[in-house]
Write an enzyme that holds these catalytic residues in place. Sequence first.
Site, PDB file in Angstrom:
ATOM      1  N   SER A 260     -14.324  -3.098  41.957  1.00 43.02           N
ATOM      2  CA  SER A 260     -12.902  -3.363  41.929  1.00 43.02           C
ATOM      3  C   SER A 260     -12.381  -3.771  40.547  1.00 43.02           C
ATOM      4  CB  SER A 260     -12.574  -4.485  42.927  1.00 43.02           C
ATOM      5  OG  SER A 260     -13.190  -5.699  42.535  1.00 43.02           O
TER       6      SER A 260
ATOM      7  N   LYS B  43      -9.261  -9.835  34.420  1.00 46.51           N
ATOM      8  CA  LYS B  43      -8.969  -9.218  35.725  1.00 46.51           C
ATOM      9  C   LYS B  43      -7.865 -10.010  36.418  1.00 46.51           C
ATOM     10  CE  LYS B  43     -11.410  -7.738  39.954  1.00 46.51           C
ATOM     11  NZ  LYS B  43     -12.722  -7.708  40.652  1.00 46.51           N
TER      12      LYS B  43
ATOM     13  N   SER C  87     -18.685  -5.192  41.983  1.00 42.97           N
ATOM     14  CA  SER C  87     -17.420  -4.893  41.297  1.00 42.97           C
ATOM     15  C   SER C  87     -17.403  -5.080  39.789  1.00 42.97           C
ATOM     16  CB  SER C  87     -16.294  -5.733  41.888  1.00 42.97           C
ATOM     17  OG  SER C  87     -15.831  -5.128  43.059  1.00 42.97           O
TER      18      SER C  87
HETATM   19  N1  GLN Z   1     -16.982  -2.376  46.549  1.00 45.07           N
HETATM   20  C1  GLN Z   1     -17.335  -3.558  47.266  1.00 45.07           C
HETATM   21  C2  GLN Z   1     -16.233  -3.905  48.241  1.00 45.07           C
HETATM   22  O1  GLN Z   1     -15.354  -3.137  48.384  1.00 45.07           O
HETATM   23  C3  GLN Z   1     -17.553  -4.685  46.317  1.00 45.07           C
HETATM   24  C4  GLN Z   1     -16.299  -5.288  45.822  1.00 45.07           C
HETATM   25  C5  GLN Z   1     -16.522  -6.425  44.897  1.00 45.07           C
HETATM   26  O2  GLN Z   1     -17.605  -6.630  44.393  1.00 45.07           O
HETATM   27  N2  GLN Z   1     -15.469  -7.191  44.713  1.00 45.07           N
HETATM   28  O3  GLN Z   1     -16.223  -4.935  48.859  1.00 45.07           O
END
Ligand code: GLN
Length: 498
Positions: free
Chosen positions: A157, A82, A181
């Site tokens: 994400s 990532k 994410s």
């Molecule tokens: N979807 C969640 C957010 O927007 C979690 C994101 C994540 O785990 N990095 O913060």
Amino acid sequence: MAASVDILARSARDIARAVNARELTALEIADTVGPLVREHDRDLKAYLTLTPELLRAHARRVDERIAAGETLPLAGVPAAIKDNMCVRGTLTTCGSEMLKTWTAPYTATAVERLLAAGALPIGKTNMDEFAMGSSCENSALQDTHNPYDLDRVPGGSSGGSAAAVGGGLATIALGSDTGGSIREPAAFCNVVGFKPTYGRVSRYGLIAFASSLDQIGPFARTVEDAALVYDAIGGHDPLDATSLAVPLEPTAGHLRDDLRGLRVGIVKQFATAGLGAAIHACYERAYADLEQLGAELVEVELPTAKYGLATYYLIAPAECSSNLARFDGVRYGLRVDGADVGEMYEQTRAAGFGPEVKRRILIGTYALSSGYYDAYYVKAQKARTAIADDFKRAFERCDLIASPAASSPAFRFNAKSDPVAMYLMDYYTIPVSLAGLPALSVPCGAVVPEDGSLPMPMGLQLASPLFTERLLLGAAHAYERATLHAAKLARPQIAGAK
Ligand code: GLN
């Protein structure tokens, strides 16, 4: 001899076995996989940067080490990373205009360990900007597509990593999970995604979003492969002050074939009836399968879990508003000049951050401001403790908790323009994150979305008490072996190796 093109369909365990046995060289794998990924990623757009030189350099190093008599747990395994993890000399963009041209000066510990275990770095994957989002649509750089329906999102994400593994463009990948994410995109892309206990995997070299929640973990097509990656990257790191000095129990050699003697908690407050008949049936079947494998199902309560989203969307923005203050046009990435230094900061941050990142910085700054600190931030911290206590009480009655990983299958692009609708995707994952617990998503079947015809994968979230990764991965392995859901779902628009 070239490695055959089906190399990307093989498991990490199988590839490592073949390379350690000298049936294949890492360089053959690199020379097959590199061009293959370049060609097929045109459809998926999982990668932001391919790293062909690094791929070959590491392959040569792996072959030298094998020739010298070493055995490496991930020998020759093609891996995606990532793009919020630093890899020395490589663009590390966080999916943001702010860092679009920023090259990392050092390598994250988790990546260092992955490569030391023999993995081969294919490239860096797309993500929601600074890991804020659930669909990859917040990436400022490109849209990544779901390998099971190119008209749908891969989740987020860590959507690029999930799409790469799900689409056959990497065997394993690293992602980061702050509120879901890893688990949500794993569910959307029919792969296993695992978030270890907070502090198990070093955050050194992971660009911070919300430091008290961020955790690196693996994507893989099998639980066993995820366990192999976890065993390689986990453990104490003196370079990360929040990394835990609790000894790492190896997991990969300790997977289970059944769930006998285990109690699996089904959360009363996480009833699935409201998610639609097809999704409800999918989870009812998953819970019945757990029972079939020998588990005793018990109902447990998490009365404060409903405050998870509200709590998370104060704590995570508060932490990000502080973490992202460093992007000021002076030290990293983008600079937009202004008449004076103040104007330069403003212009840089106005141009460098996208709308979701700005929204979070605003919310976080507000929640931390002197007049509102107690009302919002301190209150959220208390709610966080209450949620963690709920889990502790629940785990007095069960060994694992099962729930959906996400509240729907992958949705179409632009389907969630309301930010709160997007936030709701993580309803089931966020409470687990706030409690710091280990959790994963394992494929549990498919449903046909109301607005589509192609069946889309679903994920079962399993969570367990702090530091019980071995139990968690072991149980998930038993479920995976008995149900084989991932293999049953064909990729209709396959964008990768056959
Ligand atoms: N979807 C969640 C957010 O927007 C979690 C994101 C994540 O785990 N990095 O913060």
